[in-house]
Design a protein around this motif. Sequence first.
Motif, PDB file in Angstrom:
ATOM      1  N   PRO A  37       0.827  -1.219   0.000  1.00  0.00           N
ATOM      2  CA  PRO A  37       0.000   0.000   0.000  1.00  0.00           C
ATOM      3  C   PRO A  37       0.860   1.267   0.000  1.00  0.00           C
ATOM      4  CG  PRO A  37      -0.695  -1.528   1.730  1.00  0.00           C
ATOM      5  CD  PRO A  37       0.557  -2.076   1.141  1.00  0.00           C
ATOM      6  N   LEU A  38       0.260   2.356  -0.427  1.00  0.00           N
ATOM      7  CA  LEU A  38       0.987   3.611  -0.600  1.00  0.00           C
ATOM      8  C   LEU A  38       1.600   4.120   0.698  1.00  0.00           C
ATOM      9  CD1 LEU A  38       1.846   5.876  -2.494  1.00  0.00           C
ATOM     10  CD2 LEU A  38      -0.328   7.004  -1.990  1.00  0.00           C
ATOM     11  N   ASP A  39       0.890   4.061   1.813  1.00  0.00           N
ATOM     12  CA  ASP A  39       1.429   4.584   3.066  1.00  0.00           C
ATOM     13  C   ASP A  39       2.656   3.804   3.526  1.00  0.00           C
ATOM     14  OD1 ASP A  39      -0.211   2.396   3.580  1.00  0.00           O
ATOM     15  OD2 ASP A  39      -0.693   3.086   5.617  1.00  0.00           O
ATOM     16  N   VAL A  40       2.642   2.498   3.320  1.00  0.00           N
ATOM     17  CA  VAL A  40       3.802   1.668   3.666  1.00  0.00           C
ATOM     18  C   VAL A  40       4.961   2.001   2.732  1.00  0.00           C
ATOM     19  CG1 VAL A  40       4.675  -0.702   3.795  1.00  0.00           C
ATOM     20  CG2 VAL A  40       2.365  -0.174   4.591  1.00  0.00           C
ATOM     21  N   ARG A  41       4.655   2.169   1.470  1.00  0.00           N
ATOM     22  CA  ARG A  41       5.687   2.474   0.482  1.00  0.00           C
ATOM     23  C   ARG A  41       6.385   3.791   0.801  1.00  0.00           C
ATOM     24  NH1 ARG A  41       4.212   2.970  -5.811  1.00  0.00           N
ATOM     25  NH2 ARG A  41       2.205   2.818  -4.803  1.00  0.00           N
ATOM     26  N   LEU A  42       5.617   4.820   1.135  1.00  0.00           N
ATOM     27  CA  LEU A  42       6.213   6.124   1.423  1.00  0.00           C
ATOM     28  C   LEU A  42       7.055   6.105   2.692  1.00  0.00           C
ATOM     29  CD1 LEU A  42       3.265   8.479   0.433  1.00  0.00           C
ATOM     30  CD2 LEU A  42       5.332   7.940  -0.877  1.00  0.00           C
ATOM     31  N   THR A  43       6.584   5.415   3.717  1.00  0.00           N
ATOM     32  CA  THR A  43       7.352   5.294   4.957  1.00  0.00           C
ATOM     33  C   THR A  43       8.660   4.556   4.703  1.00  0.00           C
ATOM     34  OG1 THR A  43       5.303   5.258   6.233  1.00  0.00           O
ATOM     35  CG2 THR A  43       7.290   4.465   7.336  1.00  0.00           C
ATOM     36  N   PHE A  44       8.579   3.441   3.997  1.00  0.00           N
ATOM     37  CA  PHE A  44       9.777   2.652   3.710  1.00  0.00           C
ATOM     38  C   PHE A  44      10.732   3.428   2.804  1.00  0.00           C
ATOM     39  CE2 PHE A  44      12.088  -0.347   0.987  1.00  0.00           C
ATOM     40  CZ  PHE A  44      12.820  -1.006   1.964  1.00  0.00           C
ATOM     41  N   HIS A  45      10.193   4.115   1.811  1.00  0.00           N
ATOM     42  CA  HIS A  45      11.030   4.863   0.874  1.00  0.00           C
ATOM     43  C   HIS A  45      11.796   5.972   1.588  1.00  0.00           C
ATOM     44  CE1 HIS A  45      12.294   6.278  -3.048  1.00  0.00           C
ATOM     45  NE2 HIS A  45      11.972   7.506  -2.685  1.00  0.00           N
ATOM     46  N   ALA A  46      11.136   6.671   2.498  1.00  0.00           N
ATOM     47  CA  ALA A  46      11.812   7.729   3.249  1.00  0.00           C
ATOM     48  C   ALA A  46      12.958   7.159   4.086  1.00  0.00           C
ATOM     49  CB  ALA A  46      10.815   8.458   4.139  1.00  0.00           C
ATOM     50  N   ALA A  47      12.719   6.047   4.767  1.00  0.00           N
ATOM     51  CA  ALA A  47      13.774   5.417   5.583  1.00  0.00           C
ATOM     52  C   ALA A  47      14.893   4.882   4.696  1.00  0.00           C
ATOM     53  CB  ALA A  47      13.183   4.299   6.423  1.00  0.00           C
ATOM     54  N   LEU A  48      14.544   4.293   3.566  1.00  0.00           N
ATOM     55  CA  LEU A  48      15.551   3.751   2.651  1.00  0.00           C
ATOM     56  C   LEU A  48      16.452   4.858   2.104  1.00  0.00           C
ATOM     57  CD1 LEU A  48      16.530   1.235   1.037  1.00  0.00           C
ATOM     58  CD2 LEU A  48      14.920   1.924  -0.738  1.00  0.00           C
ATOM     59  N   MET A  49      15.881   5.960   1.706  1.00  0.00           N
ATOM     60  CA  MET A  49      16.681   7.058   1.166  1.00  0.00           C
ATOM     61  C   MET A  49      17.564   7.692   2.236  1.00  0.00           C
ATOM     62  SD  MET A  49      16.265   7.144  -2.006  1.00  0.00           S
ATOM     63  CE  MET A  49      16.045   5.398  -2.018  1.00  0.00           C
ATOM     64  N   ARG A  50      17.067   7.742   3.473  1.00  0.00           N
ATOM     65  CA  ARG A  50      17.870   8.291   4.566  1.00  0.00           C
ATOM     66  C   ARG A  50      19.114   7.431   4.805  1.00  0.00           C
ATOM     67  NH1 ARG A  50      13.869   9.470   7.382  1.00  0.00           N
ATOM     68  NH2 ARG A  50      13.561   7.473   8.429  1.00  0.00           N
ATOM     69  N   MET A  51      18.977   6.126   4.665  1.00  0.00           N
ATOM     70  CA  MET A  51      20.108   5.219   4.874  1.00  0.00           C
ATOM     71  C   MET A  51      20.992   5.107   3.626  1.00  0.00           C
ATOM     72  SD  MET A  51      19.726   4.432   7.954  1.00  0.00           S
ATOM     73  CE  MET A  51      20.948   3.192   8.163  1.00  0.00           C
ATOM     74  N   ASN A  52      20.390   5.093   2.463  1.00  0.00           N
ATOM     75  CA  ASN A  52      21.147   4.892   1.226  1.00  0.00           C
ATOM     76  C   ASN A  52      21.888   6.134   0.751  1.00  0.00           C
ATOM     77  OD1 ASN A  52      20.603   2.230   0.883  1.00  0.00           O
ATOM     78  ND2 ASN A  52      19.101   2.505  -0.743  1.00  0.00           N
ATOM     79  N   GLY A  53      21.401   7.312   1.103  1.00  0.00           N
ATOM     80  CA  GLY A  53      21.996   8.549   0.619  1.00  0.00           C
ATOM     81  C   GLY A  53      23.499   8.619   0.813  1.00  0.00           C
ATOM     82  N   PRO A  54      23.993   8.539   2.033  1.00  0.00           N
ATOM     83  CA  PRO A  54      25.446   8.638   2.246  1.00  0.00           C
ATOM     84  C   PRO A  54      26.225   7.486   1.609  1.00  0.00           C
ATOM     85  CG  PRO A  54      24.266   8.910   4.321  1.00  0.00           C
ATOM     86  CD  PRO A  54      23.259   8.506   3.296  1.00  0.00           C
ATOM     87  N   VAL A  55      25.644   6.301   1.613  1.00  0.00           N
ATOM     88  CA  VAL A  55      26.349   5.136   1.069  1.00  0.00           C
ATOM     89  C   VAL A  55      26.523   5.269  -0.438  1.00  0.00           C
ATOM     90  CG1 VAL A  55      26.228   2.638   0.734  1.00  0.00           C
ATOM     91  CG2 VAL A  55      25.562   3.631   2.927  1.00  0.00           C
ATOM     92  N   VAL A  56      25.447   5.581  -1.143  1.00  0.00           N
ATOM     93  CA  VAL A  56      25.510   5.685  -2.601  1.00  0.00           C
ATOM     94  C   VAL A  56      26.388   6.863  -3.017  1.00  0.00           C
ATOM     95  CG1 VAL A  56      24.136   6.101  -4.683  1.00  0.00           C
ATOM     96  CG2 VAL A  56      23.333   4.495  -2.967  1.00  0.00           C
TER      97      VAL A  56
END
Length: 104
Positions: A37-56
């Motif tokens: 669902p969209l709400d789960v996707r947005l929550t997960f996407h925000a957390a994923l980008m917060r973690m992936n940003g510095p690494v990538v």
Amino acid sequence: MSMVRTVRALALLSTGLLAGALGHGAVNVVATFNAVPLDVRLTFHAALMRMNGPVVQTVTACAVVGSVAFAVLVRGRAHLLAADRVGAAASRTALNERSVPWSG
């Protein structure tokens, strides 16, 4: 281990990690986003980008620096300067062609 082998290893490792991360995101993460669902996707996407940003960003910087350093070590400074001159000439040519109106 020589400097060229070390830099080559850095360039290959970092570009391989970057390609793997982007491939994983394209194949697995995007498909998963479409299955929840969209709400789960947005929550997960925000957390994923917060973690992936510095690494990538770090892996991308290592890939660029490693690849350029390897090219310089293997080909020498004369080739780097020649490539810079060719790039500058190509840029000037492209700019000149764009500024001249087409008469055909």
